[in-house]
Design a protein around this motif. Sequence first.
Motif, short mmCIF file in Angstrom:
data_model
loop_
_atom_site.label_atom_id
_atom_site.label_comp_id
_atom_site.label_asym_id
_atom_site.label_seq_id
_atom_site.Cartn_x
_atom_site.Cartn_y
_atom_site.Cartn_z
N VAL A 115 44.99 -59.72 49.54
CA VAL A 115 45.13 -60.33 48.22
C VAL A 115 46.01 -59.47 47.33
O VAL A 115 45.81 -58.26 47.23
CB VAL A 115 43.75 -60.53 47.54
N LEU A 116 46.97 -60.13 46.68
CA LEU A 116 47.77 -59.49 45.65
C LEU A 116 47.39 -60.15 44.33
O LEU A 116 47.78 -61.29 44.08
CB LEU A 116 49.27 -59.63 45.92
N PRO A 117 46.61 -59.48 43.48
CA PRO A 117 46.23 -60.06 42.19
C PRO A 117 47.29 -59.78 41.14
O PRO A 117 47.93 -58.72 41.15
CB PRO A 117 44.93 -59.34 41.83
N LEU A 118 47.45 -60.71 40.21
CA LEU A 118 48.42 -60.57 39.13
C LEU A 118 47.75 -60.29 37.79
O LEU A 118 48.34 -60.52 36.74
CB LEU A 118 49.29 -61.82 39.04
N ALA A 119 46.51 -59.78 37.85
CA ALA A 119 45.79 -59.40 36.62
C ALA A 119 44.86 -58.25 36.95
O ALA A 119 44.26 -58.20 38.03
CB ALA A 119 45.00 -60.58 36.06
N LEU A 120 44.71 -57.32 36.00
CA LEU A 120 43.90 -56.13 36.26
C LEU A 120 42.42 -56.45 36.37
O LEU A 120 41.68 -55.73 37.04
CB LEU A 120 44.14 -55.10 35.15
N GLN A 121 41.95 -57.53 35.73
CA GLN A 121 40.53 -57.89 35.87
C GLN A 121 40.20 -58.20 37.33
O GLN A 121 39.17 -57.78 37.85
CB GLN A 121 40.17 -59.11 35.00
N ALA A 122 41.10 -58.93 38.00
CA ALA A 122 40.88 -59.25 39.41
C ALA A 122 41.04 -58.02 40.29
O ALA A 122 40.32 -57.85 41.29
CB ALA A 122 41.85 -60.35 39.85
N VAL A 123 41.96 -57.13 39.93
CA VAL A 123 42.10 -55.87 40.68
C VAL A 123 40.80 -55.09 40.65
O VAL A 123 40.33 -54.59 41.69
CB VAL A 123 43.25 -55.02 40.09
#
Length: 277
Positions: A115-123
Amino acid sequence: MDRLHAIMSALRTHDSVSVAELAAEHGVSEMTIRRDLDELAQQGVVRRVRGGALSLLLRGEEPPFGVREREAVEAKRLIGAEVAGLIADGEAVVLDGGTTALEVARALTARRLTVLPLALQAVALLAHAPRVRLVLPGGEVRSGELNVMGPLAESSLRALRFDTAVIGCCGLSAEHGLTAHDLPEVAIKQAAIASARRVVVVCDSGKFARTAFGAVCPIGRLDVVVTDSGIPREERDALVAAGVTVREVPSGETPSGETPPGGAHGGGASRGGERLA
């Protein structure tokens, strides 16, 4: 409707609100309304004035992340679970920012995925997922939203190929397609869509009543839209006519707080509209 959401809706229409009028409308004390307005002021949504508040949002501007988190909470949770059922173990997934995409991240924490998330919350969520291979993009972080964007993030996406792109939106309609408020966000969504074999859009049904400033793509570029059962019938029919699979989850809370039947299940999606209730 959540009271803060209702106050935000009133501010979009009238630009100012009165403590006394809101207290009477919602059947709560003026002290309760003052606390609500103070919370919105801390989010940068309003400026407190004597007896009420003035909106600080430009017309059509997106409310802050912390406010949107309160909107359609149960529908977003069910949407997240439904999308997780569409993704097979072993897939490579690019995951957009936003409150609904964050629920998708929450539903993927036990899965075996890249997974490559585009938001730090998901990271932050996926960093503790033992079976997720977490890939981070470059780029700038948008203050408040904590989304990753900019030329470095776009080049990261162009260098990779994903099985599925999970994309959020500010607005979605047959006429205007997928739209977003911020132009840098438009560019990052377009890069994510271009990098993926399949595009899954996640949005609560309220997004069908909105059109944002930046055009991301027409509806014919989408493969699946996962939303709740409040989607307008004409929009649903238009999506299906364009070859998009529409999957609907229930839009309301259940008495037990449990997922209603059909709220999450595995397997691929067939072309056409599907009500999951």
